[in-house]
Design an enzyme around this catalytic site. Structure first.
Site, PDB file in Angstrom:
ATOM      1  N   LYS A 128       0.829  -1.209   0.000  1.00  0.00           N
ATOM      2  CA  LYS A 128       0.000   0.000   0.000  1.00  0.00           C
ATOM      3  C   LYS A 128       0.868   1.266   0.000  1.00  0.00           C
ATOM      4  O   LYS A 128       0.770   2.124   0.858  1.00  0.00           O
ATOM      5  CB  LYS A 128      -0.983  -0.027   1.168  1.00  0.00           C
TER       6      LYS A 128
HETATM    7  O1  LIG Z   1      -5.438  -4.745   0.025  1.00  0.00           O
HETATM    8  C1  LIG Z   1      -6.044  -5.625   0.592  1.00  0.00           C
HETATM    9  O2  LIG Z   1      -5.809  -6.783   0.346  1.00  0.00           O
HETATM   10  C2  LIG Z   1      -7.138  -5.295   1.513  1.00  0.00           C
HETATM   11  C3  LIG Z   1      -8.083  -4.456   1.006  1.00  0.00           C
HETATM   12  C4  LIG Z   1      -9.198  -4.123   1.773  1.00  0.00           C
HETATM   13  O3  LIG Z   1     -10.081  -3.402   1.313  1.00  0.00           O
HETATM   14  N1  LIG Z   1      -9.300  -4.630   3.023  1.00  0.00           N
HETATM   15  C5  LIG Z   1      -8.342  -5.467   3.541  1.00  0.00           C
HETATM   16  O4  LIG Z   1      -8.494  -5.891   4.697  1.00  0.00           O
HETATM   17  N2  LIG Z   1      -7.259  -5.820   2.788  1.00  0.00           N
HETATM   18  C6  LIG Z   1      -6.239  -6.731   3.324  1.00  0.00           C
HETATM   19  O5  LIG Z   1      -6.824  -7.985   3.617  1.00  0.00           O
HETATM   20  C7  LIG Z   1      -6.202  -8.547   4.763  1.00  0.00           C
HETATM   21  C8  LIG Z   1      -7.109  -9.513   5.481  1.00  0.00           C
HETATM   22  O6  LIG Z   1      -7.499 -10.525   4.591  1.00  0.00           O
HETATM   23  P1  LIG Z   1      -8.579 -11.633   5.018  1.00  0.00           P
HETATM   24  O7  LIG Z   1      -8.055 -12.316   6.219  1.00  0.00           O
HETATM   25  O8  LIG Z   1      -8.714 -12.515   3.831  1.00  0.00           O
HETATM   26  O9  LIG Z   1      -9.850 -10.924   5.311  1.00  0.00           O
HETATM   27  C9  LIG Z   1      -5.839  -7.347   5.612  1.00  0.00           C
HETATM   28  O10 LIG Z   1      -4.659  -7.619   6.330  1.00  0.00           O
HETATM   29  C10 LIG Z   1      -5.605  -6.234   4.612  1.00  0.00           C
HETATM   30  O11 LIG Z   1      -4.242  -6.031   4.375  1.00  0.00           O
END
Ligand SMILES: O=C(O)c1cc(=O)[nH]c(=O)n1[C@@H]1O[C@H](COP(=O)(O)O)[C@@H](O)[C@H]1O
Length: 308
Positions: A128
């Site tokens: 990011k």
């Molecule tokens: O860029 C990302 O992947 C991201 C976008 C977003 O809108 N929200 C988001 O939580 N993420 C990433 O997704 C990660 C969590 O992924 P999950 O555990 O699959 O929900 C977080 O650590 C964020 O870095």
């Protein structure tokens, strides 16, 4: 690599590398599907839209009973790569969970990217980044393409300094056959106040999406997008970016319906990436359980997300 704990040896497995090396920006594939970058569409179509997060965070290393140090992170990454192998097209690698260990962590990150490429998969470096001018060029030196330090196929970028500030990074992505995944609309609760704010007749997110499209139309496709909005907003945003690869986070999260994510992905055939981290890692560190979870997610989304 030094002392090899279980699984460390399979970070790289000797399979033939593809990674981002053969990516070609622009164009469409022969079956008529708009392809931002053919290798992305080919992998998303032939393997799955599923993208697996690699996150050696303190939380996961503790849950997996691996030390919160670079050796623990290496073991975790090895297990994840062993379990997922070639079953996913894309791995989303959380950069800060590696760089927090300093130089050894950065070296490990590069090893993991190489391991991803040796499985014929693509590596999104989730950092990011946000800056302007030649600082963005330096980010490209670090993150984007086979000639960079970390060798990623895409890097996530924050457009808060204005879309034009992304230009140097986008140009380097285009020239190296990689992508910049622009945060168009993120899923965190605080995001709405900024990304949902209205400017003129559009929200900031809509405007950013329109800027993604305009950049790709003018310069060649290198801008991708992260769209973590709820269903209706996500459908609108994805429709505004007809040639962009779109990452749609939310699989396996409380309060997010898989069918909503799949419905949005269906509007972006061959260019939708569906990441999952928690929904798979919670089954670790058992390799078989992780593999089974990945297969289950593939099946759950695979029947619904059409190939091009
Ligand atoms: O860029 C990302 O992947 C991201 C976008 C977003 O809108 N929200 C988001 O939580 N993420 C990433 O997704 C990660 C969590 O992924 P999950 O555990 O699959 O929900 C977080 O650590 C964020 O870095």
């Amino acid at each position: 690599m030094s002392a090899a704990p279980r699984g460390a040896e399979i970070l790289t497995d000797g399979a033939s590398p593809t990674g981002g090396r053969d990516t070609v920006p622009g164009g469409s594939v022969s079956n008529g599907c708009m392809a931002a970058v053919p290798i992305w569409t080919n992998l998303l179509t032939t393997r799955s839209a599923l993208c697996l997060g690699i996150a050696p965070s303190p939380k996961w290393l503790e849950a997996w009973r691996m030390g919160d140090d670079v050796d623990g992170a290496r073991r975790m990454c090895s297990v994840v790569l062993e379990a997922a192998g070639e079953r996913v097209s894309v791995y989303r690698i959380q950069v800060p969970f590696f760089t927090r260990f300093g130089t050894p962590g950065t070296n490990l990150l590069r090893e993991v990217v190489d391991g991803v490429h040796e499985r014929g998969s693509l590596a999104v470096l989730d950092a990011k980044v946000c800056d302007a001018d030649d600082t963005m060029d330096s980010y490209a030196d670090l993150y984007l393409g086979p000639g960079s330090v970390l060798g990623g196929d895409a890097v996530t970028a924050n457009p808060f300094m204005g879309f034009a500030a992304l230009d140097p990074l986008l140009r380097r992505a285009r020239d190296s056959g990689t992508l910049v995944m622009v945060l168009v609309r993120t899923s965190n609760h605080a995001a709405g106040g900024v990304q949902g704010a209205v400017t003129g007749s559009r929200t900031v997110a809509q405007r950013t999406a329109d800027e993604v499209r305009a950049w790709n139309d003018e310069h060649g496709v290198a801008a991708a997008a992260v769209v973590g909005a709820a269903r209706e907003e996500a459908l609108d945003l994805v429709a505004r970016m007809p040639s962009a690869v779109v990452e749609l986070p939310g699989l396996g999260r409380a309060g997010r319906e898989t069918r909503d994510l799949v419905a949005v992905a269906a509007e972006a055939p061959g260019r939708a990436v569906l990441p999952v981290t928690t929904g798979v890692l919670r089954h670790g560190p058992d390799v078989a359980a992780l593999s089974a979870s990945i297969m289950a997610w593939r099946e759950e989304i695979g029947a619904e997300v059409p190939a091009c």
